[in-house]
Design an enzyme around this catalytic site. Structure first.
Site, PDB file in Angstrom:
ATOM      1  N   THR A 231       0.774  -1.167   0.097  1.00  0.00           N
ATOM      2  CA  THR A 231      -0.149   0.042   0.093  1.00  0.00           C
ATOM      3  C   THR A 231       0.990   1.268  -0.066  1.00  0.00           C
ATOM      4  OG1 THR A 231       0.020   0.470   2.303  1.00  0.00           O
ATOM      5  CG2 THR A 231      -1.524  -1.182   1.586  1.00  0.00           C
ATOM      6  N   ASP A 232       0.283   2.509  -0.092  1.00  0.00           N
ATOM      7  CA  ASP A 232       0.971   3.617   0.124  1.00  0.00           C
ATOM      8  C   ASP A 232       0.696   3.865   1.419  1.00  0.00           C
ATOM      9  OD1 ASP A 232       2.487   5.935  -0.174  1.00  0.00           O
ATOM     10  OD2 ASP A 232       1.504   6.659  -2.103  1.00  0.00           O
TER      11      ASP A 232
END
Ligand code: BGC
Length: 768
Positions: A302-303
């Site tokens: 994920t960011d």
């Protein structure tokens, strides 16, 4: 079409039947993964899926690790990955290396599985004090020279490994198609082909030739941000995008596809949303397009805190647990949950409650372990190796050359090159700043090169060195505070007085540094203070050389006519000042071309591949099909001190020597390029195609090839391209690739030839 989010079993296995895996499967790697997985507890598995920021391990000095925190986070929570830099700033490589060693020792002792450390190395070893920085990706795009992407990738990998870090969050490959968006400088520009070519070269240079066995001079990439991040409707960072599905596959996916096929080991997901679906919850894209359709067995991370965004910001999940399950079931393998080791517990709860299946859990863990095995971390959690090329003169020379080839001459009424006899006044807020030459991701997140590397030359210093005794400096406008938005006029009248005593004014305007959301803004125009400065110096009657030092094309339509010459240096990094001085002096020749469209009007922000109906209307109000967009400077524009003439453009099918072709043919294109001026120069030769009639409104043209050639005065070179006919295909309304019977115009350097496709072909596979 994208709303179905039911994860299929095929997405869980690493490869769908009949799909050749994007990364070849290596039996020994798989055996090691299975051996480790077999002995893991649920707690250990959950820990592998979580990544925290290093500040969770820092002691109160923020310079060292806190053993109690190591015990808790690695020992108890069994967290498998750490990112970021201590104290939010760059460190000497020995400091970073020692810190990573300590984490690895703890990880091996407590879990028996190495931790994977990742850093945002964006244009070189951005977070290592004495590392080598190259021009930002937008500049490398402007060179149209693949060699620089390879060189930067090599140096970045080498210096990152030398710091005991095996993973970089690079290359960035969001298409920079909206100049309002604050991250376009992190990309190679607006065009999918240019982006794909440069990112592939960088990816291979970063990882080396064999993604199953990354050696001690290479690192794993995280191509980002998957995908469609760069075109938010508002122009603001991390806000929703609306993208037609055919464009999504044809343009936005293209660079990612190229890198997945080149072996990219990990990808980071777009923080925002596409067509109403947060990308972190988009199973169709994450599990479908990437894992299933490509048989890709890499890892999706994920960011920053984006699982939280599913419930806190986007409201597609009710709470953390639902968000975690939603993300992991969509295809996320590692959650960057920077400050929350408790995320491990949430994953465990999700599994115990059946919200995440054991099968999906194991698949995600396998992907994390596979990455660690491929990186050799089980054998070498840390390594003792010399890195004699670290910060070498060779890397510095490459950075300088890339800067020279990336600075774009946009206008020259004859004032350049400078003769050397002129008294030069240098002014503007960007004239004496290394920070602005580097941009964000330079020593710190928001960029602060002046604090770290004062030994490099600003534009003013480089001009002083090149023209001793000829240069005076009055800024006129300065940036105040650390916020890029704040500039203030300070003594514009002093600049005007100084201009009267000078023969030429080099006015350096643009932006202060920014990165991500802090770079959001409400007006693309260059700031009012800076425009006032340009108007004031021009009124003094001396020729103005306008230097643009900016991460995105700020509108300058009203002041451009006041300048005799314009150079866009964008973000050329530590040697950008030296490069500019050499270019202005004529010691070097310009060869950069814009990798984006430089718009002129705020209500007319375009890309070069627009539709014919977007042309300006004629005075009579009807469409003028020969007109072009009213832009400041088009994509691919850039001047030189010499002139190139194009001739003899030929295009035929490899098979028949004729101008018609079938879908399986390869087109051979060649063009003669001659240097008809008096100076040596380099020319980026850009090849375009236009589909004349198509079942979906065709783009006016698309870049299909580029080559950079060096030519002595009077020299001619024949530049050849091989263009598979399939490269002319587009994605139709049904989401399938198609090449349609009919005419195509192949153009290069202002010349064009028509060729004809004799059949219509529709591909059954999602990717060609
Ligand atoms: C950025 C990413 C970056 C990540 C880790 C995020 O805020 O969007 O590009 O890799 O932080 O630092």
């Amino acid at each position: 079409m994208m709303s179905s989010v039911v994860i299929s079993a095929a997405a869980i296995t690493s490869c769908k039947e009949g799909v050749a895996p994007a990364i070849p499967t290596d039996k020994a790697v798989e055996a090691k993964v299975e051996e480790v997985l077999k002995g893991m507890s649920l707690e250990e598995k959950a820990g592998q899926l979580v990544q925290l920021t290093i500040s969770t391990l820092e002691d109160e000095t923020r310079e060292a690790l806190d053993p109690a925190k190591l015990d808790k986070i690695i020992g108890e929570y069994k967290v498998g990955s750490i990112l970021n830099v201590m104290h939010d700033r760059a460190h000497p490589r020995a400091h970073t290396a020692a810190m990573v060693r300590q984490i690895q020792e703890k990880s091996m002792e407590a879990i028996g599985i190495p931790c994977i450390y990742g850093l945002d190395m964006i244009h070189g070893a951005s977070y290592i004090n004495e590392g080598s920085l190259y021009p930002q990706e937008i500049n490398l795009g402007a060179t149209f020279n693949r060699e620089f992407a390879r060189q930067m990738g090599h140096a970045m990998a080498y210096e990152t490994r030398a710091s005991q870090v095996p993973w970089v969050f690079s290359p960035v490959m969001d298409l920079g198609r909206d100049p309002r968006w604050p991250r376009i400088w992190e990309s190679f520009g607006e065009d999918p082909y240019l982006q794909a070519e440069m990112a592939r070269e960088e990816t291979v240079a970063l990882q080396g030739g064999d993604p199953n066995h990354i050696d001690l001079e290479h690192v794993a990439v995280s191509i980002k941000h998957f995908m469609g991040y760069g075109v938010p409707v508002t122009g603001k960072d991390r806000t929703p995008a609306i993208i037609a599905e055919n464009d999504l596959r044809e343009k936005f996916f293209a660079p990612f596809l190229e890198c997945f096929r080149a072996g990219a080991l990990t990808a980071m997901v777009n923080s925002a949303s596409i067509n109403g679906i947060p990308t972190h919850a988009n199973a169709v894209l994450l599990s479908g397009w990437v894992k299933e359709q490509l048989g890709w067995d890499g890892m999706l991370v994920t960011d920053w805190a984006d699982i939280d965004n599913l419930f806190q910001r986007d409201h597609v999940a009710a709470d953390k647990k639902e968000a975690v399950a939603m993300g992991i079931n969509a295809g996320i393998d590692m959650i960057m949950d920077p400050y929350s080791p408790e995320c491990c517990t949430t994953i465990i709860d999700c599994v115990k409650e059946g919200l995440i299946s054991r099968e999906r859990l194991d698949d995600a863990v396998r992907r994390v372990l596979r990455l660690k095995v491929r990186l050799g971390l089980f054998d070498n959690p840390v390594w003792d190796k010399e890195y004699p090329e670290f910060a070498s003169a060779e890397f510095a020379a490459q950075s300088y050359r890339a800067a020279v080839e990336s600075e774009v001459l946009l206008k020259n009424d004859g004032v350049l090159p400078l003769k050397g006899t002129e008294r030069i006044l240098v002014c503007g807020p960007n004239a004496n700043s290394l920070r602005t030459l580097n941009g964000g991701w330079s020593y710190t997140w928001q960029g602060s090169a002046d604090d770290y590397v004062p030994q490099y030359n600003t534009i003013k210093e480089a001009l002083e060195k090149r023209f001793p005794g000829k240069v005076s400096y009055v800024p006129g406008v300065v940036y105040e505070g650390k916020n890029w938005q704040n500039d203030v006029g300070k003594g514009i009248s002093d600049v005007v007085s100084a201009a009267r005593k000078a023969d030429v004014v080099v006015c350096c305007v643009g932006e202060n540094t920014y990165c991500e959301t802090p770079g959001n803004m409400d007006d693309l125009n260059l700031s009012a203070n800076q425009k006032e400065l340009v108007k004031a110096v021009a009124a003094a009657g001396k020729p103005v050389v306008l230097v643009l030092n900016e991460g995105r094309p700020r509108l300058i339509g009203d002041i451009e006519p006041l300048a005799k010459a314009v150079v866009d240096v964008m973000l050329p990094s530590n040697y950008g000042g030296d490069a500019l001085a050499a270019l202005l002096a004529g010691d070097e020749n310009f060869s950069g071309k814009l990798p984006f469209t430089y718009s002129k009007h705020i209500n007319a922000l375009h890309t070069y591949d627009y539709k014919v109906s977007e042309h300006r209307e004629t005075m009579e109000g009807s469409y003028n099909y020969d007109a072009v967009m009213d832009v400041q400077w088009p994509f691919g524009f850039g001047l030189s001190y010499t002139k190139f003439e194009y001739g003899n453009l030929r295009c035929h099918s490899e098979r028949s020597e004729e101008s018609h072709f079938t879908a399986s043919d390869v087109l051979k294109v060649s063009v003669d390029v001659k240097n008809v001026g008096e100076r040596a120069g380099k020319e980026a030769v850009l090849l375009y195609s236009s589909d004349i009639v198509a079942s979906l409104i065709p783009d006016v043209k698309r870049l299909r090839g580029f080559e950079k050639v060096a030519l002595e005065p009077g020299e001619t070179k024949t530049v050849e391209f091989e263009l598979p006919a399939s490269a002319l295909a587009f994605v139709g309304a049904d989401g399938r690739w198609r090449l349609e019977k009919g005419d195509f115009r192949i153009s290069c350097g202002g010349l064009g030839v028509m060729v004809g496709c004799t059949e219509t072909k529709v591909w059954e596979t999602p990717n060609i």
